[in-house]
Write a protein that holds these residues in place. Structure first.
Motif, PDB file in Angstrom:
ATOM      1  N   ILE A  11      56.010 141.393  67.397  1.00  0.00           N
ATOM      2  CA  ILE A  11      55.222 142.181  68.338  1.00  0.00           C
ATOM      3  C   ILE A  11      55.053 141.356  69.626  1.00  0.00           C
ATOM      4  CG2 ILE A  11      53.274 143.402  69.157  1.00  0.00           C
ATOM      5  CD1 ILE A  11      54.711 144.859  67.199  1.00  0.00           C
ATOM      6  N   GLY A  12      54.852 140.096  69.429  1.00  0.00           N
ATOM      7  CA  GLY A  12      54.909 139.140  70.637  1.00  0.00           C
ATOM      8  C   GLY A  12      56.394 139.235  71.542  1.00  0.00           C
ATOM      9  N   GLN A  13      57.333 138.759  70.555  1.00  0.00           N
ATOM     10  CA  GLN A  13      58.616 138.935  71.005  1.00  0.00           C
ATOM     11  C   GLN A  13      59.200 140.033  71.650  1.00  0.00           C
ATOM     12  OE1 GLN A  13      60.284 136.122  71.343  1.00  0.00           O
ATOM     13  NE2 GLN A  13      60.199 134.584  69.567  1.00  0.00           N
ATOM     14  N   ILE A  14      58.902 141.184  71.396  1.00  0.00           N
ATOM     15  CA  ILE A  14      59.393 142.379  71.885  1.00  0.00           C
ATOM     16  C   ILE A  14      58.733 142.546  73.253  1.00  0.00           C
ATOM     17  CG2 ILE A  14      57.791 144.200  70.735  1.00  0.00           C
ATOM     18  CD1 ILE A  14      61.605 144.641  71.762  1.00  0.00           C
ATOM     19  N   THR A  15      57.191 142.339  73.269  1.00  0.00           N
ATOM     20  CA  THR A  15      56.697 142.459  74.641  1.00  0.00           C
ATOM     21  C   THR A  15      57.063 141.364  75.567  1.00  0.00           C
ATOM     22  OG1 THR A  15      54.574 142.984  73.275  1.00  0.00           O
ATOM     23  CG2 THR A  15      54.384 142.319  75.700  1.00  0.00           C
ATOM     24  N   ILE A  16      57.374 140.090  75.227  1.00  0.00           N
ATOM     25  CA  ILE A  16      58.247 139.018  76.102  1.00  0.00           C
ATOM     26  C   ILE A  16      59.416 139.782  76.610  1.00  0.00           C
ATOM     27  CG2 ILE A  16      58.997 136.851  76.367  1.00  0.00           C
ATOM     28  CD1 ILE A  16      56.097 136.964  76.325  1.00  0.00           C
ATOM     29  N   ARG A  17      60.136 140.185  75.594  1.00  0.00           N
ATOM     30  CA  ARG A  17      61.447 140.895  75.933  1.00  0.00           C
ATOM     31  C   ARG A  17      61.507 141.841  77.289  1.00  0.00           C
ATOM     32  NH1 ARG A  17      65.215 142.484  71.301  1.00  0.00           N
ATOM     33  NH2 ARG A  17      66.725 142.860  73.166  1.00  0.00           N
ATOM     34  N   ILE A  18      60.373 142.630  76.862  1.00  0.00           N
ATOM     35  CA  ILE A  18      60.258 143.892  77.570  1.00  0.00           C
ATOM     36  C   ILE A  18      59.833 143.579  79.177  1.00  0.00           C
ATOM     37  CG2 ILE A  18      58.853 145.960  78.248  1.00  0.00           C
ATOM     38  CD1 ILE A  18      59.099 146.485  75.119  1.00  0.00           C
ATOM     39  N   ALA A  19      58.947 142.459  79.098  1.00  0.00           N
ATOM     40  CA  ALA A  19      58.376 142.260  80.289  1.00  0.00           C
ATOM     41  C   ALA A  19      59.239 141.183  81.339  1.00  0.00           C
ATOM     42  CB  ALA A  19      57.226 141.332  79.974  1.00  0.00           C
ATOM     43  N   TYR A  20      59.938 140.189  80.561  1.00  0.00           N
ATOM     44  CA  TYR A  20      60.791 139.194  81.364  1.00  0.00           C
ATOM     45  C   TYR A  20      62.115 139.056  80.841  1.00  0.00           C
ATOM     46  CZ  TYR A  20      55.987 137.727  82.336  1.00  0.00           C
ATOM     47  OH  TYR A  20      54.671 137.493  82.836  1.00  0.00           O
ATOM     48  N   GLY A  21      62.715 140.079  80.052  1.00  0.00           N
ATOM     49  CA  GLY A  21      64.059 140.257  79.873  1.00  0.00           C
ATOM     50  C   GLY A  21      64.637 139.338  78.511  1.00  0.00           C
ATOM     51  N   ASP A  22      65.857 139.451  78.129  1.00  0.00           N
ATOM     52  CA  ASP A  22      66.480 139.087  77.109  1.00  0.00           C
ATOM     53  C   ASP A  22      66.749 137.355  77.172  1.00  0.00           C
ATOM     54  OD1 ASP A  22      66.571 140.747  74.940  1.00  0.00           O
ATOM     55  OD2 ASP A  22      68.331 141.659  75.904  1.00  0.00           O
ATOM     56  N   GLU A  23      67.098 137.151  78.574  1.00  0.00           N
ATOM     57  CA  GLU A  23      67.546 135.785  78.656  1.00  0.00           C
ATOM     58  C   GLU A  23      66.197 134.824  78.435  1.00  0.00           C
ATOM     59  OE1 GLU A  23      69.966 132.872  81.687  1.00  0.00           O
ATOM     60  OE2 GLU A  23      69.818 134.925  82.021  1.00  0.00           O
ATOM     61  N   VAL A  24      65.320 135.185  79.250  1.00  0.00           N
ATOM     62  CA  VAL A  24      64.040 134.257  79.316  1.00  0.00           C
ATOM     63  C   VAL A  24      63.365 134.253  77.761  1.00  0.00           C
ATOM     64  CG1 VAL A  24      61.510 134.340  79.917  1.00  0.00           C
ATOM     65  CG2 VAL A  24      63.340 134.843  81.633  1.00  0.00           C
ATOM     66  N   HIS A  25      63.847 135.536  77.174  1.00  0.00           N
ATOM     67  CA  HIS A  25      63.300 135.387  75.845  1.00  0.00           C
ATOM     68  C   HIS A  25      63.758 134.459  74.624  1.00  0.00           C
ATOM     69  CE1 HIS A  25      64.292 137.486  71.604  1.00  0.00           C
ATOM     70  NE2 HIS A  25      62.984 137.212  71.498  1.00  0.00           N
ATOM     71  N   ARG A  26      65.235 134.527  75.005  1.00  0.00           N
ATOM     72  CA  ARG A  26      65.922 133.588  74.181  1.00  0.00           C
ATOM     73  C   ARG A  26      65.791 132.013  74.563  1.00  0.00           C
ATOM     74  NH1 ARG A  26      70.311 137.310  75.692  1.00  0.00           N
ATOM     75  NH2 ARG A  26      70.876 135.706  77.095  1.00  0.00           N
ATOM     76  N   GLU A  27      65.536 131.858  75.873  1.00  0.00           N
ATOM     77  CA  GLU A  27      65.332 130.363  76.347  1.00  0.00           C
ATOM     78  C   GLU A  27      63.948 130.154  75.966  1.00  0.00           C
ATOM     79  OE1 GLU A  27      66.545 130.139  80.257  1.00  0.00           O
ATOM     80  OE2 GLU A  27      68.804 130.530  79.835  1.00  0.00           O
ATOM     81  N   HIS A  28      62.946 130.819  76.131  1.00  0.00           N
ATOM     82  CA  HIS A  28      61.422 130.385  76.289  1.00  0.00           C
ATOM     83  C   HIS A  28      60.783 131.166  75.451  1.00  0.00           C
ATOM     84  CE1 HIS A  28      62.598 127.534  79.315  1.00  0.00           C
ATOM     85  NE2 HIS A  28      63.007 128.251  79.770  1.00  0.00           N
ATOM     86  N   GLY A  29      61.398 132.187  74.496  1.00  0.00           N
ATOM     87  CA  GLY A  29      60.375 133.158  73.953  1.00  0.00           C
ATOM     88  C   GLY A  29      59.326 132.703  73.066  1.00  0.00           C
ATOM     89  N   ASP A  30      59.743 131.777  72.356  1.00  0.00           N
ATOM     90  CA  ASP A  30      58.697 130.995  71.317  1.00  0.00           C
ATOM     91  C   ASP A  30      57.570 130.336  72.022  1.00  0.00           C
ATOM     92  OD1 ASP A  30      60.050 132.071  69.124  1.00  0.00           O
ATOM     93  OD2 ASP A  30      61.009 130.212  68.678  1.00  0.00           O
ATOM     94  N   GLU A  31      57.941 129.685  73.138  1.00  0.00           N
ATOM     95  CA  GLU A  31      56.955 128.992  74.004  1.00  0.00           C
ATOM     96  C   GLU A  31      56.061 130.014  74.737  1.00  0.00           C
ATOM     97  OE1 GLU A  31      58.652 125.544  76.563  1.00  0.00           O
ATOM     98  OE2 GLU A  31      60.407 126.775  76.038  1.00  0.00           O
ATOM     99  N   LEU A  32      56.860 131.002  75.142  1.00  0.00           N
ATOM    100  CA  LEU A  32      55.714 132.076  75.816  1.00  0.00           C
ATOM    101  C   LEU A  32      54.895 132.907  74.834  1.00  0.00           C
ATOM    102  CD1 LEU A  32      58.184 133.475  78.275  1.00  0.00           C
ATOM    103  CD2 LEU A  32      56.216 132.480  78.867  1.00  0.00           C
ATOM    104  N   VAL A  33      55.327 133.229  73.549  1.00  0.00           N
ATOM    105  CA  VAL A  33      54.562 133.739  72.574  1.00  0.00           C
ATOM    106  C   VAL A  33      53.324 132.776  72.246  1.00  0.00           C
ATOM    107  CG1 VAL A  33      54.181 134.454  70.098  1.00  0.00           C
ATOM    108  CG2 VAL A  33      56.089 135.450  71.737  1.00  0.00           C
ATOM    109  N   GLN A  34      53.718 131.664  71.936  1.00  0.00           N
ATOM    110  CA  GLN A  34      52.643 130.472  72.003  1.00  0.00           C
ATOM    111  C   GLN A  34      51.608 130.353  73.023  1.00  0.00           C
ATOM    112  OE1 GLN A  34      52.101 128.990  69.038  1.00  0.00           O
ATOM    113  NE2 GLN A  34      50.477 127.882  69.597  1.00  0.00           N
ATOM    114  N   LEU A  35      52.065 130.437  74.256  1.00  0.00           N
ATOM    115  CA  LEU A  35      51.191 130.156  75.319  1.00  0.00           C
ATOM    116  C   LEU A  35      50.322 131.486  75.423  1.00  0.00           C
ATOM    117  CD1 LEU A  35      50.361 129.053  78.078  1.00  0.00           C
ATOM    118  CD2 LEU A  35      52.150 130.080  79.273  1.00  0.00           C
ATOM    119  N   ASN A  36      50.762 132.739  75.414  1.00  0.00           N
ATOM    120  CA  ASN A  36      49.919 134.002  75.489  1.00  0.00           C
ATOM    121  C   ASN A  36      48.876 134.055  74.224  1.00  0.00           C
ATOM    122  OD1 ASN A  36      50.653 135.864  77.920  1.00  0.00           O
ATOM    123  ND2 ASN A  36      52.730 134.832  77.320  1.00  0.00           N
ATOM    124  N   SER A  37      49.484 133.554  73.016  1.00  0.00           N
ATOM    125  CA  SER A  37      48.518 133.571  71.959  1.00  0.00           C
ATOM    126  C   SER A  37      47.253 132.837  72.167  1.00  0.00           C
ATOM    127  CB  SER A  37      49.271 133.278  70.842  1.00  0.00           C
ATOM    128  OG  SER A  37      48.415 133.349  69.628  1.00  0.00           O
TER     129      SER A  37
END
Length: 502
Positions: free
Chosen positions: A187-213
């Motif tokens: 759920i975190g990953q799909i939210t990041i993709r929708i908010a910021y796009g696939d490229e940001v998700h691929r490059e920093h998705g895990d970091e952003l999920v961790q940060l927001n969590s």
């Protein structure tokens, strides 16, 4: 000289803060007990547990399991229960009608949030929609949520949702154990993709999920603590070495974290938009639009994760737990999926409207195992007189949604029975809107609910189309579900396996 002057200034601020706190502490403590003053003046307070002089209900206010505690007290005090705790009054509402009256019809008074000076002021997280006082900033952010992920706009991201659901199902293949990490990460990953796009998700998705969590956990924890600066804002001038002063390091951590949540990913997408290389996302789609401010777009998008991931993943976890508890219900869902979706393909968003039994079970799971059983508290912006009671400015309201969802006055004598069919019969249209209750009341109703509902339903449809959910190997079927005692509840005894149906 400048260093000396600054040192003198710091000592002056410290002395001033100490003097003000010492001189006004006792007086503020007494004056904060408004109900006693107003009772003396003939103004009536709502019923509630007996209070002690000066400390009010500080010793008999429940500190854990609010839903269970307030529901038990309802038997003694009725639908309205009032507490006086240090610094404010707390009004618990057990009746849906009362919640709709105060938080809906009287929303002009009851749409604020309880103040947390350390979070909103010192950590500079006051820009976040859940903390904003109704006004221009609040309205503009809500407007953006409606425009970018409202009931019509959210369809723009269905392709992403389908891809996310497929990835989710792959991650469940052969899994046995507690699926919390898989579900929350998906759920975190799909939210990041929708908010910021696939490229940001691929490059920093895990970091952003961790940060927001971490941001969710940290902000929730901070708002639940008793901080000196919340009672005496001048205490911010007290030095970190002063006995009992511990907030400085927490403030620094929170300020850095919330600032990064606000600007980091937004800045990455904005740079790609300027370069003409950005892919589809909420930011790239609406950045620079004349109808909305880039700053409001930035802040609203930053809250998509904080506002939707915890509730959606907790709802999916509870749904999975209910599938284990009620295998006959799961079999009916499988039958419906066979009829509507068939074999050899995954469900799509367009299938969801035809999956009537699945939707009924989703609602019943929300009702019987609510993810936010005491909702997010509201607070009043002025004194109010309601039902013959005086409610002073700043009173906090806690809607006991968990009780409302099993109140036999709305759900009948089988209110405590897991019965999805109640949402399919001729009387279903007269039942309360379970999903709306889960997402709040009045002007504070979560504006991300449409994405959360769409996302949650698609993911459970995809999972049950692909798998049968059974207790984990060598584990007996649990007789009940136990839950974490957090603001957002999730099952703590869920151990399951996903057995392929294809």
């Amino acid at each position: 000289m400048m260093q000396v002057a600054n040192a003198v200034l710091d000592r002056t601020k410290t002395s001033y803060a100490l003097g003000i706190i010492a001189a006004t502490g006792g007086l503020a403590w007494l004056l904060s007990r408004k109900p006693y003053v107003h009772e003396i003046g003939g103004r009536k307070s709502p019923p509630g547990p007996k209070r002690k002089l000066l400390i009010g209900n500080a010793k008999n206010f429940p500190t854990t399991k609010w839903m269970e505690a307030f529901s038990e007290l309802q038997k003694t005090y009725g639908d309205i229960i009032y507490f006086q705790v240090p610094g404010r009054g707390v009004l618990v509402l057990n009746s849906l009608e009362d919640a709709e009256d105060l938080l809906g019809k009287r929303a002009n008074i009851w749409s604020a949030r309880p103040e947390s000076y350390i979070v909103m002021g010192l950590m500079e997280f006051g820009w976040a929609l859940p903390y904003l006082v109704p006004g221009n900033d609040h309205n503009e952010q809500r407007k953006i949520f409606h425009q970018v992920i409202g009931p019509r706009a959210v369809t723009s991201f269905d392709t992403m949702l389908h891809e996310g659901a497929d990835e989710f199902c792959k991650s469940l293949h052969g899994f046995s154990g507690d699926p919390e990490d898989i579900v929350s990460h998906a759920i975190g990953q799909i939210t990041i993709r929708i908010a910021y796009g696939d490229e940001v998700h691929r490059e920093h998705g895990d970091e952003l999920v961790q940060l927001n969590s971490e941001g969710i956990t940290y902000s929730t924890w901070c708002t639940q603590q008793l901080w000196l600066v919340n009672v005496f804002p001048l205490a911010r001038y007290l030095p970190s070495w002063f006995p009992g002063v511990k907030f400085h390091s927490y403030v620094t951590k929170g300020k850095d974290m919330f600032s990064k949540i606000r600007v980091w990913a937004f800045g990455m997408v904005k740079e790609k938009v300027d370069q003409g290389t950005a892919d589809l996302s909420v930011i790239s789609k609406y950045l620079g639009d004349d109808e909305r401010s880039n700053e409001y777009l930035r802040d609203a998008t930053a809250l998509m994760y904080l506002g939707g991931v915890d509730t959606t993943y907790a709802a999916i976890m509870s749904f999975f737990a209910n599938m284990i508890l009620y295998p006959e219900v799961q079999r009916k869902i499988h039958h419906e999926l066979n009829e509507v979706v068939g074999h050899g393909r995954s469900p799509t968003v367009s299938d969801l409207s035809s999956l009537t039994y699945l939707r009924a079970v989703w609602k019943e799971s929300f009702r019987m195992t609510p993810v936010a059983p005491t909702a997010v508290p509201h607070a009043s912006t002025s004194d109010d007189n309601w039902k013959g009671y005086f409610l002073p400015k700043g009173t906090m309201i806690v809607p006991n949604v968990g009780f409302m969802l099993v109140d036999p006055r709305h759900w009948g004598n089988d209110a405590n029975v897991f019965k999805p069919e109640r949402f399919l019969g001729p009387g279903a249209s007269s039942l309360p809107d379970v999903e709306s209750l889960t997402f709040g009341f009045g002007r504070r109703r979560c504006p991300g609910r449409y994405l959360a509902e769409r996302n949650g339903l698609l993911y459970i449809a995809a999972a049950l189309s692909a798998y049968e959910i059974r207790p984990a190997a060598d584990m007996a079927t649990p007789v009940s579900i136990t839950f974490s005692d957090n603001k957002i509840r999730r099952p703590t005894n869920l151990k399951c396996q996903f057995v392929s149906r294809r």
